[in-house]
Structure formats: structure tokens, C-alpha cells
Scaffold this active site. Structure first.
Site, PDB file in Angstrom:
ATOM      1  N   ASP A  49      10.766  -7.921  23.207  1.00  0.00           N
ATOM      2  CA  ASP A  49      10.135  -7.197  24.256  1.00  0.00           C
ATOM      3  C   ASP A  49       9.355  -8.245  25.417  1.00  0.00           C
ATOM      4  O   ASP A  49       8.779  -7.329  26.528  1.00  0.00           O
ATOM      5  CB  ASP A  49       9.092  -6.359  23.786  1.00  0.00           C
ATOM      6  CG  ASP A  49       9.774  -5.168  22.492  1.00  0.00           C
ATOM      7  OD1 ASP A  49      11.166  -5.349  22.653  1.00  0.00           O
ATOM      8  OD2 ASP A  49       8.828  -5.453  21.301  1.00  0.00           O
ATOM      9  N   HIS A  85      16.644  -2.652  24.636  1.00  0.00           N
ATOM     10  CA  HIS A  85      16.765  -3.351  25.915  1.00  0.00           C
ATOM     11  C   HIS A  85      17.242  -2.905  26.955  1.00  0.00           C
ATOM     12  O   HIS A  85      18.037  -1.820  26.570  1.00  0.00           O
ATOM     13  CB  HIS A  85      17.563  -4.847  26.082  1.00  0.00           C
ATOM     14  CG  HIS A  85      17.986  -5.988  25.005  1.00  0.00           C
ATOM     15  ND1 HIS A  85      18.934  -7.009  25.197  1.00  0.00           N
ATOM     16  CD2 HIS A  85      16.607  -6.624  24.205  1.00  0.00           C
ATOM     17  CE1 HIS A  85      18.899  -7.993  24.698  1.00  0.00           C
ATOM     18  NE2 HIS A  85      17.272  -8.251  23.788  1.00  0.00           N
TER      19      HIS A  85
HETATM   20  P1  IMP Z   1      13.223  -6.023  11.362  1.00  0.00           P
HETATM   21  O1  IMP Z   1      13.283  -6.796  12.507  1.00  0.00           O
HETATM   22  O2  IMP Z   1      12.985  -4.787  11.568  1.00  0.00           O
HETATM   23  O3  IMP Z   1      13.117  -6.634  10.283  1.00  0.00           O
HETATM   24  O4  IMP Z   1      11.513  -6.235  11.958  1.00  0.00           O
HETATM   25  C1  IMP Z   1      10.934  -7.300  11.236  1.00  0.00           C
HETATM   26  C2  IMP Z   1       9.422  -7.894  12.688  1.00  0.00           C
HETATM   27  O5  IMP Z   1      10.378  -8.025  14.199  1.00  0.00           O
HETATM   28  C3  IMP Z   1       8.791  -6.046  13.117  1.00  0.00           C
HETATM   29  O6  IMP Z   1       7.354  -6.867  12.761  1.00  0.00           O
HETATM   30  C4  IMP Z   1       9.535  -5.339  13.818  1.00  0.00           C
HETATM   31  O7  IMP Z   1       8.569  -4.754  14.596  1.00  0.00           O
HETATM   32  C5  IMP Z   1       9.816  -7.144  14.788  1.00  0.00           C
HETATM   33  N1  IMP Z   1      10.935  -7.032  15.748  1.00  0.00           N
HETATM   34  C6  IMP Z   1      12.457  -6.864  15.216  1.00  0.00           C
HETATM   35  N2  IMP Z   1      12.873  -6.323  16.514  1.00  0.00           N
HETATM   36  C7  IMP Z   1      11.829  -6.533  17.511  1.00  0.00           C
HETATM   37  C8  IMP Z   1      11.696  -5.937  18.854  1.00  0.00           C
HETATM   38  O8  IMP Z   1      13.409  -6.319  19.779  1.00  0.00           O
HETATM   39  N3  IMP Z   1      11.251  -5.998  20.110  1.00  0.00           N
HETATM   40  C9  IMP Z   1       9.598  -6.808  19.025  1.00  0.00           C
HETATM   41  N4  IMP Z   1       9.721  -6.354  17.541  1.00  0.00           N
HETATM   42  C10 IMP Z   1      11.044  -6.592  16.599  1.00  0.00           C
HETATM   43 MG    MG Z   2      13.222  -4.605  23.391  1.00  0.00          MG
END
Ligand code: IMP
Ligand code: MG
Length: 338
Positions: free
Chosen positions: A13, A42
Site C-alpha cells: 500500500d 492497486h
Molecule cells: P495474505 O497475503 O492474504 O495471506 O495476508 C498476509 C498478510 O499480508 C496480512 O497481514 C495481510 O493484511 C497482508 N497483505 C497481503 N496483501 C497485502 C497488500 O496488498 N497490502 C497490504 N497488506 C497486504
Molecule cells: Mg494495496
């Protein structure tokens, strides 16, 4: 350019979508490849519309740009088809034969598993379980899905051929360095390595093909889900500063901290970053909103940028000053000898 990799420097982000879409238009990119998966949202603000893309490359706004999804990515078929429509990219989007597929059962597993959903706080999009299935060598790949047949291509071949012809290629990484399965704050990480080398590997290009690694830092740090966040501000303090954000994919409130030089330094090392894009400067310094030249910035904002360059030893070449694609200060001509 010609081959730039965009990577997130903190916890995702950072505003990679905005930077990718600006480069697409400004540099007239020939080809862009998206990596990662639909857990990453995005945001692109373009022609009075706000797109929240989860799999189509943010470079889509340049209508001549070929849009690809790498072999290492994980695709949710219905989200992909919806975004193809939304971005009107039917004729120029391609998926690698070997991109793997997220199925309903993976989403269920992600959401039903206490460890993943509660302790780690995943986005619940099924990405981790889909990757686990791939590692077990039982996953469905794009080539197994009837609806994807019209889009299938050899992404590694297309990208390498484009580079050999001197075309302009952008590789869009997702999430951030500290969510990396290898280099992040394990176990509070995502299911893949999010760093520049892994981004290239997902696409199928070797390290010698990359000209620039553009690391994106936001002017403050945010994190969604569990895990350490040094110098985290209270929600009240974040609100007071106007730094509160809501996550694109999950709608969760993002946790907030000030810019972290130590994390930034290490992220630059791990990704071998050659340029810094600094986003949302206008949130920390509201008087800079909409600035499109360095001279328009306030002395405080300039001091912040000088501090970043002197501590991190990498030039800040792009500075985001607002949501719109063109709200940016582009210093590449001045700062890079090419
Ligand atoms: P997962 O990728 O859904 O397995 O989540 C694992 C960790 O990564 C969690 O803390 C999510 O909030 C974080 N996370 C996954 N993708 C993003 C993203 O695109 N932006 C911010 N945090 C993310
Ligand atoms: Mg994002």
C-alpha cells in the site's frame, strides 16, 4: 527503462499502482507485467474514475500497452474477468499458461483457518492456500481453465523478446518488502517473496535484464493485519494527522507509523533499489498538494526529501503529491545521468 521493476519498500500500500500508471502514460510503456495476486489492491485515479485493481496491471491506462500476468502469479478467474471488462483490456491482456488458480476451497480455507485469519490477519482471498496447493503440485493452472484459453501466452518469452527489441517494459511488484515470506516479519507475512528478485522470477526474467529497481515508499508507513509496526501511532493520533487509510481489498483500517529510515535502508539493500518513488507527500505536507515541480514544495517537505536522499543514498526521482495520475513531480531527467 527499458526494464524497470517496481517494488514496495514497507508493508504494501505504498502507492505502487499510481506510480505504475504514471510511468505507463509518461514513458509510453510497451508492456507491463503484474505479479502476485488478488490480495493486493492497486488504486489508479484516472479521468475522474477510481480503479481498484487486484490483478490487471496498473499500466492499463496507456491503451497501447500490452498487459501480462506472470507465471508465478495466482489468479482468481472471476476477479480477472471482471477487471478485464472494467478496464476494457480484452484485446491486449495475456496470462501465462502456468499462472496458478485460486479456487473457492482456497478462499474457504483462508477464512476458516484460525491461524491464518485470526493470528496473521490475512486478506482472506485464498492466496496462501492456493500457493500451498501449488507447492503440493496439485494446483490448477491457467492452461486448465476453459474460460482463460483466449488469453493464454508464454509470458517469459514475450517479455524477454520485448526486452531484446529494446521495448519499454515495466514489472509491477505487489505488497511490500516486509510482507515477504523470506525477508519480512515472519510469520506475519504473505505467502510469497515480495522482493525485486522474486518479482523477476515470477515473470521469468533474469537479474541482468533489469535496468532500474524503483522502490516505492509512502511518506509514512501503514500496515494491515497483525505483526510488528515500529513506532505505531494510536488510531486517534493517526486520525489527527490525517494519515488514516482504509484497505482496498478488505476494508480494514490500516495501522499507521511515521516514515521509518531503518526499514527503508534495509529494503533498499534487499531490493538493490536504484531509484525511490515517494508517495503521498501531500498527506504529510498538505501545502504540497497537486505540486508538479520541486520548486512548488514547502521548505519542510524539501528538507524531508533531502533527508531521505542523504540517509538512504538513493535518488528520489518521483514524488506523489495527489491521487490523480499526473499529480507527481518527475525528477528523473535531472537526477539520472543516462
Ligand atoms: P495474505 O497475503 O492474504 O495471506 O495476508 C498476509 C498478510 O499480508 C496480512 O497481514 C495481510 O493484511 C497482508 N497483505 C497481503 N496483501 C497485502 C497488500 O496488498 N497490502 C497490504 N497488506 C497486504
Ligand atoms: Mg494495496
Amino acid at each position: 527503462m527499458p526494464c524497470t521493476v517496481i517494488v514496495g519498500g514497507f508493508f504494501g500500500d505504498e502507492g505502487k499502482g499510481k506510480i505504475a500508471s504514471y510511468l505507463a502514460i509518461k514513458d509510453k510503456l510497451d508492456l507491463a507485467v503484474r505479479t502476485g495476486s488478488v490480495n493486493a489492491g492497486h488504486t489508479v485515479a484516472w479521468k475522474n474514475r477510481k480503479y481498484k485493481l487486484r490483478i490487471i496491471p496498473s499500466a492499463f491506462i496507456h491503451e497501447k500497452c500490452r498487459l501480462l500476468i506472470g507465471a508465478g502469479a495466482n489468479l482468481n478467474v472471476s476477479i480477472f474477468l471482471k477487471e478485464v471488462k472494467e478496464t476494457n483490456s480484452e484485446k491486449r491482456v495475456g496470462i501465462d499458461f502456468q499462472t496458478s488458480i485460486i479456487e473457492e476451497k482456497h478462499i474457504k480455507e483462508d477464512r476458516g483457518d484460525e491461524h491464518l485469519s485470526k493470528k496473521i490477519g490475512t486478506t482472506g482471498q485464498g492466496v496462501g492456500p492456493a500457493i500451498a496447493e501449488r507447492v503440493r503440485r496439485k494446483a490448477k493452472l491457467a492452461r486448465d481453465i476453459e474460460e482463460l484459453k483466449p488469453y493464454l501466452t508464454d509470458v517469459a518469452l514475450e517479455v524477454n523478446q520485448a526486452l531484446n527489441l529494446g521495448k519499454k517494459v515495466l514489472i509491477e511488484g505487489t505488497q511490500g518488502t516486509y510482507l515477504s515470506l523470506y525477508h519480512g516479519t515472519y510469520p506475519y507475512v504473505t505467502g510469497r517473496d515480495t522482493t525485486a528478485s522474486a518479482i523477476c522470477s515470477e515473470v521469468g526474467i533474469g537479474p541482468k535484464k533489469v535496468d532500474d529497481v524503483l522502490i516505492v515508499f509512502k511518506a509514512y508507513v501503514t500496515r494491515v493485519g497483525a505483526g510488528p509496526l515500529p513506532n505505531e501511532l494510536s488510531p486517534e493520533e493517526a486520525d489527527k494527522r490525517g494519515w488514516t487509510e482504509i484497505a482496498t481489498v478488505t476494508g480494514r483500517r490500516r495501522r499507521v507509523a511515521p516514515f521509518n529510515f531503518q526499514l527503508a535502508k534495509r529494503a533498499i539493500m534487499i531490493n538493490s533499489a536504484t531509484q525511490i518513488a515517494l508517495t503521498k507527500l501531500d498527506i504529510v505536507y498538505p501545502e504540497c498538494k497537486g505540486a508538479r515541480s520541486y520548486n512548488e514544495l514547502s521548505p519542510k517537505a524539501k528538507k524531508f526529501i533531502e533527508e531521505i536522499e542523504s540517509k538512504l543514498k538513493v535518488p528520489v526521482t518521483l514524488i506523489g503529491t495527489g491521487e490523480e495520475v499526473h499529480d507527481i513531480i518527475d525528477l528523473r531527467m535531472e537526477k539520472l545521468e543516462k
